[in-house]
Scaffold this motif. Structure first.
Motif, PDB file in Angstrom:
ATOM      1  N   LEU A 181      24.204  45.470  21.210  1.00 45.69           N
ATOM      2  CA  LEU A 181      22.915  45.615  21.880  1.00 45.69           C
ATOM      3  C   LEU A 181      22.598  44.361  22.674  1.00 45.69           C
ATOM      4  CD1 LEU A 181      20.987  43.864  19.746  1.00 45.69           C
ATOM      5  CD2 LEU A 181      20.980  46.033  18.533  1.00 45.69           C
ATOM      6  N   SER A 182      21.709  44.526  23.660  1.00 47.34           N
ATOM      7  CA  SER A 182      21.260  43.416  24.495  1.00 47.34           C
ATOM      8  C   SER A 182      19.812  43.687  24.870  1.00 47.34           C
ATOM      9  CB  SER A 182      22.134  43.300  25.757  1.00 47.34           C
ATOM     10  OG  SER A 182      21.698  42.239  26.583  1.00 47.34           O
ATOM     11  N   ILE A 183      18.994  42.646  24.854  1.00 47.34           N
ATOM     12  CA  ILE A 183      17.559  42.800  25.099  1.00 47.34           C
ATOM     13  C   ILE A 183      17.183  42.025  26.353  1.00 47.34           C
ATOM     14  CG2 ILE A 183      15.256  42.555  24.124  1.00 47.34           C
ATOM     15  CD1 ILE A 183      16.509  42.592  21.358  1.00 47.34           C
ATOM     16  N   SER A 184      16.528  42.697  27.294  1.00 49.16           N
ATOM     17  CA  SER A 184      16.117  42.062  28.541  1.00 49.16           C
ATOM     18  C   SER A 184      14.892  41.181  28.307  1.00 49.16           C
ATOM     19  CB  SER A 184      15.789  43.126  29.593  1.00 49.16           C
ATOM     20  OG  SER A 184      14.583  43.808  29.252  1.00 49.16           O
ATOM     21  N   LYS A 185      14.556  40.361  29.286  1.00 46.97           N
ATOM     22  CA  LYS A 185      13.391  39.480  29.175  1.00 46.97           C
ATOM     23  C   LYS A 185      12.097  40.275  29.033  1.00 46.97           C
ATOM     24  CE  LYS A 185      15.506  35.679  31.747  1.00 46.97           C
ATOM     25  NZ  LYS A 185      15.460  34.849  32.988  1.00 46.97           N
ATOM     26  N   SER A 186      12.080  41.498  29.569  1.00 57.10           N
ATOM     27  CA  SER A 186      10.884  42.342  29.480  1.00 57.10           C
ATOM     28  C   SER A 186      10.846  43.177  28.206  1.00 57.10           C
ATOM     29  CB  SER A 186      10.809  43.265  30.696  1.00 57.10           C
ATOM     30  OG  SER A 186      11.919  44.149  30.715  1.00 57.10           O
ATOM     31  N   GLY A 187      11.880  43.075  27.374  1.00 56.35           N
ATOM     32  CA  GLY A 187      11.866  43.775  26.093  1.00 56.35           C
ATOM     33  C   GLY A 187      12.519  45.140  26.097  1.00 56.35           C
ATOM     34  N   GLN A 188      13.367  45.409  27.073  1.00 62.92           N
ATOM     35  CA  GLN A 188      14.135  46.651  27.040  1.00 62.92           C
ATOM     36  C   GLN A 188      15.437  46.411  26.261  1.00 62.92           C
ATOM     37  OE1 GLN A 188      14.707  48.395  30.911  1.00 62.92           O
ATOM     38  NE2 GLN A 188      12.567  48.992  31.079  1.00 62.92           N
ATOM     39  N   ILE A 189      15.746  47.340  25.360  1.00 60.39           N
ATOM     40  CA  ILE A 189      16.906  47.194  24.481  1.00 60.39           C
ATOM     41  C   ILE A 189      18.009  48.142  24.953  1.00 60.39           C
ATOM     42  CG2 ILE A 189      17.744  47.272  22.103  1.00 60.39           C
ATOM     43  CD1 ILE A 189      14.816  47.128  21.194  1.00 60.39           C
ATOM     44  N   ALA A 190      19.133  47.566  25.322  1.00 62.44           N
ATOM     45  CA  ALA A 190      20.312  48.370  25.665  1.00 62.44           C
ATOM     46  C   ALA A 190      21.201  48.467  24.432  1.00 62.44           C
ATOM     47  CB  ALA A 190      21.074  47.742  26.821  1.00 62.44           C
ATOM     48  N   ILE A 191      21.585  49.685  24.085  1.00 62.18           N
ATOM     49  CA  ILE A 191      22.365  49.950  22.871  1.00 62.18           C
ATOM     50  C   ILE A 191      23.627  50.707  23.257  1.00 62.18           C
ATOM     51  CG2 ILE A 191      22.378  51.070  20.602  1.00 62.18           C
ATOM     52  CD1 ILE A 191      19.226  51.077  20.870  1.00 62.18           C
ATOM     53  N   SER A 192      24.772  50.222  22.799  1.00 62.72           N
ATOM     54  CA  SER A 192      25.995  51.008  22.989  1.00 62.72           C
ATOM     55  C   SER A 192      26.097  52.013  21.844  1.00 62.72           C
ATOM     56  CB  SER A 192      27.233  50.107  23.046  1.00 62.72           C
ATOM     57  OG  SER A 192      27.411  49.383  21.847  1.00 62.72           O
ATOM     58  N   ASP A 193      25.818  53.257  22.177  1.00 59.59           N
ATOM     59  CA  ASP A 193      25.908  54.362  21.216  1.00 59.59           C
ATOM     60  C   ASP A 193      27.355  54.824  21.222  1.00 59.59           C
ATOM     61  OD1 ASP A 193      25.277  56.378  19.480  1.00 59.59           O
ATOM     62  OD2 ASP A 193      24.187  57.602  20.933  1.00 59.59           O
ATOM     63  N   SER A 458      27.414  45.193  13.443  1.00 57.81           N
ATOM     64  CA  SER A 458      28.329  44.681  14.462  1.00 57.81           C
ATOM     65  C   SER A 458      27.679  43.731  15.457  1.00 57.81           C
ATOM     66  CB  SER A 458      28.957  45.845  15.244  1.00 57.81           C
ATOM     67  OG  SER A 458      29.791  46.612  14.412  1.00 57.81           O
ATOM     68  N   ASP A 459      26.346  43.659  15.463  1.00 55.96           N
ATOM     69  CA  ASP A 459      25.702  42.773  16.439  1.00 55.96           C
ATOM     70  C   ASP A 459      24.301  42.412  15.972  1.00 55.96           C
ATOM     71  OD1 ASP A 459      25.756  41.227  18.707  1.00 55.96           O
ATOM     72  OD2 ASP A 459      25.341  42.863  20.103  1.00 55.96           O
ATOM     73  N   VAL A 460      23.785  41.314  16.530  1.00 55.45           N
ATOM     74  CA  VAL A 460      22.442  40.848  16.213  1.00 55.45           C
ATOM     75  C   VAL A 460      21.882  40.152  17.446  1.00 55.45           C
ATOM     76  CG1 VAL A 460      23.363  38.703  15.210  1.00 55.45           C
ATOM     77  CG2 VAL A 460      21.052  39.445  14.618  1.00 55.45           C
ATOM     78  N   GLU A 461      20.596  40.419  17.748  1.00 56.25           N
ATOM     79  CA  GLU A 461      19.912  39.796  18.879  1.00 56.25           C
ATOM     80  C   GLU A 461      18.524  39.343  18.430  1.00 56.25           C
ATOM     81  OE1 GLU A 461      20.601  39.457  22.385  1.00 56.25           O
ATOM     82  OE2 GLU A 461      22.697  39.884  21.937  1.00 56.25           O
ATOM     83  N   LEU A 462      18.084  38.199  18.946  1.00 58.59           N
ATOM     84  CA  LEU A 462      16.762  37.658  18.627  1.00 58.59           C
ATOM     85  C   LEU A 462      15.823  37.905  19.794  1.00 58.59           C
ATOM     86  CD1 LEU A 462      14.936  35.898  16.765  1.00 58.59           C
ATOM     87  CD2 LEU A 462      15.809  33.899  18.021  1.00 58.59           C
ATOM     88  N   PHE A 463      14.634  38.466  19.478  1.00 54.44           N
ATOM     89  CA  PHE A 463      13.628  38.693  20.516  1.00 54.44           C
ATOM     90  C   PHE A 463      12.247  38.612  19.893  1.00 54.44           C
ATOM     91  CE2 PHE A 463      10.907  41.430  23.179  1.00 54.44           C
ATOM     92  CZ  PHE A 463      11.098  40.819  24.414  1.00 54.44           C
ATOM     93  N   CYS A 464      11.436  37.697  20.390  1.00 51.13           N
ATOM     94  CA  CYS A 464      10.043  37.546  19.958  1.00 51.13           C
ATOM     95  C   CYS A 464       9.902  37.440  18.439  1.00 51.13           C
ATOM     96  CB  CYS A 464       9.188  38.690  20.493  1.00 51.13           C
ATOM     97  SG  CYS A 464       8.980  38.659  22.292  1.00 51.13           S
ATOM     98  N   GLY A 465      10.706  36.597  17.837  1.00 50.26           N
ATOM     99  CA  GLY A 465      10.594  36.349  16.404  1.00 50.26           C
ATOM    100  C   GLY A 465      11.179  37.422  15.511  1.00 50.26           C
ATOM    101  N   LYS A 466      11.900  38.376  16.108  1.00 47.78           N
ATOM    102  CA  LYS A 466      12.511  39.439  15.317  1.00 47.78           C
ATOM    103  C   LYS A 466      13.991  39.534  15.645  1.00 47.78           C
ATOM    104  CE  LYS A 466       8.318  42.260  14.984  1.00 47.78           C
ATOM    105  NZ  LYS A 466       7.708  43.585  15.270  1.00 47.78           N
ATOM    106  N   LEU A 467      14.784  39.840  14.627  1.00 43.11           N
ATOM    107  CA  LEU A 467      16.199  40.094  14.816  1.00 43.11           C
ATOM    108  C   LEU A 467      16.428  41.595  14.934  1.00 43.11           C
ATOM    109  CD1 LEU A 467      17.846  37.702  12.193  1.00 43.11           C
ATOM    110  CD2 LEU A 467      17.698  37.356  14.664  1.00 43.11           C
ATOM    111  N   TYR A 468      17.096  42.005  15.988  1.00 44.33           N
ATOM    112  CA  TYR A 468      17.475  43.402  16.179  1.00 44.33           C
ATOM    113  C   TYR A 468      18.961  43.507  15.833  1.00 44.33           C
ATOM    114  CZ  TYR A 468      12.954  44.105  18.355  1.00 44.33           C
ATOM    115  OH  TYR A 468      11.593  44.175  18.574  1.00 44.33           O
ATOM    116  N   ILE A 469      19.289  44.411  14.931  1.00 47.18           N
ATOM    117  CA  ILE A 469      20.613  44.457  14.329  1.00 47.18           C
ATOM    118  C   ILE A 469      21.245  45.825  14.569  1.00 47.18           C
ATOM    119  CG2 ILE A 469      21.899  44.265  12.157  1.00 47.18           C
ATOM    120  CD1 ILE A 469      19.348  42.708  11.101  1.00 47.18           C
ATOM    121  N   ALA A 470      22.460  45.825  15.115  1.00 46.44           N
ATOM    122  CA  ALA A 470      23.228  47.074  15.213  1.00 46.44           C
ATOM    123  C   ALA A 470      23.854  47.333  13.843  1.00 46.44           C
ATOM    124  CB  ALA A 470      24.297  46.955  16.283  1.00 46.44           C
ATOM    125  N   ASP A 471      23.202  48.200  13.073  1.00 45.73           N
ATOM    126  CA  ASP A 471      23.651  48.514  11.706  1.00 45.73           C
ATOM    127  C   ASP A 471      24.652  49.663  11.813  1.00 45.73           C
ATOM    128  OD1 ASP A 471      23.907  48.640   9.007  1.00 45.73           O
ATOM    129  OD2 ASP A 471      21.854  49.274   8.587  1.00 45.73           O
TER     130      ASP A 471
END
Length: 493
Positions: A181-193, A458-471
Motif C-alpha cells: 500500500l501507499s498513501i498520498s499526501k492528501s490521504g488516499q490509500i492505494a492498495i495492491s489487491d 507484507s507492508d506498513v505505512e505511517l500516516f497522521c499518527g497511524k500505521l496502515y498495515i497490509a495484513d
C-alpha cells in the motif's frame, strides 16, 4: 538432462499432512504414473518462477497418467506450519497436491540440496530426472514424453489417469492477499489487491474511490475497467500518478488518475534474464518487480527476481540495474559490488532508500548520495528468528515491508506475523504488534487483549499518527493508532 541410471524413490511418510487433495497419496498408489515432484518453499522467488512452468505442464498432460506433486520443504520456521503452507497454495493458485515435508525428511530422502528442485519418477517408481533451478519446461516435457512412450510399449503404464480432487478454495473477501500500500499526501490509500489482480484506491475512512483493473489476470493497457494486471505487489504515488510493480507480469505499470488510464512503462510480459544491462523500458524484460519507490522522476524498483534494485527514469524511459551484482547474499559496500537477497520492500526518506531484504531477513539502506549500502539488521541467508534488543543481536524472519521517519523504521516482519520497530537513536529493536502463544495480538500496555492477530503482513505505512498495515493472509488492511495502541480494521466500502 535425462538420466537413465536407476535409483528407487523412497515412499512418502504415511503420517505427513497433504494439502489440495481429498486423500493422501503414496508411490504405491501412483504406480503406473509418471510422477513429477517439485521441491519448493513458498518464500523462494525461484520457486515462484517455477510454478507457471508446472501449470503449463499440468495443462499439457491433463488426462494422461502424469501426476504433479509439490513437496513443500520449508526454509523458514513459519514455512514449516501447515496452515501457512495452505495459504501459500491458495495465494499461488496451485492446482496439484502438496505434501508438507516435516523437518525436510523427504528432501533428505531424495538427496535434494536446492530450491526449487524437480525430480521425475518413472511409472515403476524409479528416479530418472533431477534438476535444480528455473526454466526446465522443455527438459521435463521431453522426459515425460519418453517415459509415456516407453512404458506404454512395456505395458507398465496405467490405463487411466488417477483422479485427484483438489480441495483448496478461494476466499470471498473484498481483498485477496493484499500485498502493498501507499498513501498520498492528501490521504488516499492505494492498495495492491494482489490475487484479485487489481489496484484499489480508498480514503482513510475506507470509502473506495477507484477500482483499477478488470480482475482477470493478464497484461492489457486501457481504462480502469478493461486494464489487466497479474498479482501486482508494489504501489507508490508520484504526483497524480500511481506506479505499480505488476509482479507476475514482470512489468512496471503507470496509472494516470486524471485520464483513468493504465500504461506499461517497463517490461515485455516475459521474465527477464538473471543478468541484464537494462535498456529502453518497454523493450527490456525484467524479473519479478516486488516494490517501487518514487522521487523526482526516478522510480526505484525492488527487482526480487534479480536480487537487485533497479532505476526507471520517467523522462528518458530507460530502466537499468542500480544496486546489487545479482548474487544472493548480504554484502555491504558500493552499490555496484554489494550483494542483495530478494529485496521486497522499499521506502524513500530524504536521501536514504530503506529496503527489506527478505531472504537474508534484513533491513538495509542505500545512501543515495554516496551510492553505498549498509545493513541495519540482518546477518545471512539462514540466520533468522524473532529477537528484540540491540540491532546487532536482533533477528527478523523474512520481512517484506518497511517505512521510515527520521529516527524510526517500522517493519512488516512477515513470517513473524509482527510489526517491529527499529529505533535508530538507541539502536534498539522492539516488537510493536506480535502474536502471543494464544494467537492473540500483543500490544504495548495491553498484552492480553483478544483480537484478530496479524497474519503474514507484507507492508506498513505511517500516516497522521497511524500505521496502515497490509495484513496479507487475513485479506485485510489494519490500522494501528500509535496514540492509544488500538488495532482496527479499515472497513472498505
Amino acid at each position: 538432462m535425462f538420466d537413465f541410471s536407476i535409483s528407487k524413490a523412497p515412499e512418502f511418510p504415511p503420517d505427513f499432512d497433504w494439502l489440495n487433495t481429498d486423500s493422501k497419496l503414496s508411490l504405491s498408489k501412483l504406480r503406473g504414473h509418471v510422477v513429477v515432484l517439485d521441491f519448493w518453499t513458498y518464500c523462494c522467488i525461484n520457486c515462484m518462477h517455477t510454478l507457471p512452468t508446472l501449470a503449463r505442464l499440468e495443462q499439457a498432460y491433463r488426462g494422461k497418467p502424469v501426476v504433479f506433486i509439490g513437496v513443500h520443504s520449508g526454509k523458514f520456521l513459519s514455512e514449516q506450519e501447515t496452515k501457512n503452507i495452505q495459504s501459500a497454495v491458495l495465494r499461488y493458485e496451485i492446482e496439484h497436491p502438496v505434501i508438507v515435508d516435516q523437518k525436510m525428511q523427504i528432501w533428505q530422502g531424495f538427496g535434494v540440496n536446492a530450491w526449487p528442485t524437480i525430480i521425475v519418477l518413472d511409472p515403476s517408481g524409479n528416479i530418472v530426472y533431477r534438476q535444480s533451478g528455473e526454466g526446465q519446461f522443455d527438459a521435463i516435457s521431453d522426459t515425460i514424453d519418453i517415459l509415456l512412450q516407453r512404458h506404454a510399449q512395456k505395458g507398465t503404464l496405467a490405463k487411466e489417469s488417477l483422479h485427484i480432487t483438489a480441495t483448496s478454495q478461494q476466499n470471498s473477501h473484498i481483498l485477496s492477499f493484499p500485498g502493498k500500500l501507499s498513501i498520498s499526501k492528501s490521504g488516499q490509500i492505494a492498495i495492491s489487491d494482489s490475487n484479485h489482480n487489481r489496484i484499489i484506491v480508498s480514503d482513510v475512512s475506507g470509502k473506495i474511490i477507484h477500482i483499477i483493473g478488470s480482475g482477470t489476470p493478464g497484461l492489457y493497457d486501457g481504462d480502469f475497467t478493461t486494464a489487466q494486471f497479474f498479482r501486482p505487489q508494489g504501489v507508490v504515488w508520484g504526483n497524480d500518478d500511481l506506479f505499480v510493480a505488476d509482479t507476475e507480469n514482470h512489468t512496471i505499470r503507470k496509472i494516470d488518475l486524471r485520464q483513468n488510464k493504465v500504461t506499461t512503462l517497463a517490461g515485455t510480459g516475459r521474465q527477464g534474464p538473471w543478468r541484464s544491462p537494462g535498456g529502453k523500458g518497454i523493450t527490456t524484460p525484467i524479473s519479478s518487480p516486488w516494490d517501487v519507490a518514487y522521487d523526482d522522476g526516478i522510480l526505484y524498483v525492488a527487482m526480487a527476481g534479480n536480487h537487485q534494485i533497479w532505476k526507471y527514469d520517467v523522462n528518458s524511459e530507460m530502466i537499468t540495474p542500480y544496486a546489487g551484482t545479482g548474487q544472493e547474499n548480504i554484502i555491504d559496500g558500493p552499490v555496484q559490488s554489494a550483494n542483495l537477497a530478494q529485496p521486497s520492500g522499499l521506502y524513500l526518506y530524504d536521501d536514504t532508500l530503506y529496503f527489506a531484504d527478505s531472504e537474508v531477513s534484513a533491513v538495509r539502506k542505500i545512501h543515495l548520495v554516496q551510492n553505498t549500502i549498509t545493513s541495519i539488521v540482518g546477518r545471512g541467508l539462514f540466520e533468522f528468528g524473532h529477537e528484540d534488543g540491540n540491532i546487532d543481536d536482533a533477528l527478523f524472519q523474512h520481512p517484506l515491508g518497511v517505512c521510515a521517519t527520521k529516527d524510526t523504521i517500522f517493519v512488516a516482519d512477515t513470517y513473524n506475523s509482527a510489526i517491529r520497530v527499529i529505533d535508530l537513536k538507541t539502536s534498539q529493536v522492539y516488537t510493536l504488534i506480535g502474536k502471543t502463544e494464544k494467537e492473540t495480538v500483543c500490544l504495548p500496555d495491553n498484552p492480553s487483549c483478544n483480537i484478530l492477530p496479524l497474519y503474514e503482513p507484507s507492508d506498513v505505512e505511517l500516516f497522521c499518527g497511524k500505521l496502515y498495515i497490509a495484513d496479507t493472509n487475513n485479506h485485510l488492511i489494519r490500522v494501528f493508532d500509535l496514540s492509544n495502541n488500538s488495532l482496527d480494521v479499515l472497513d472498505l466500502k
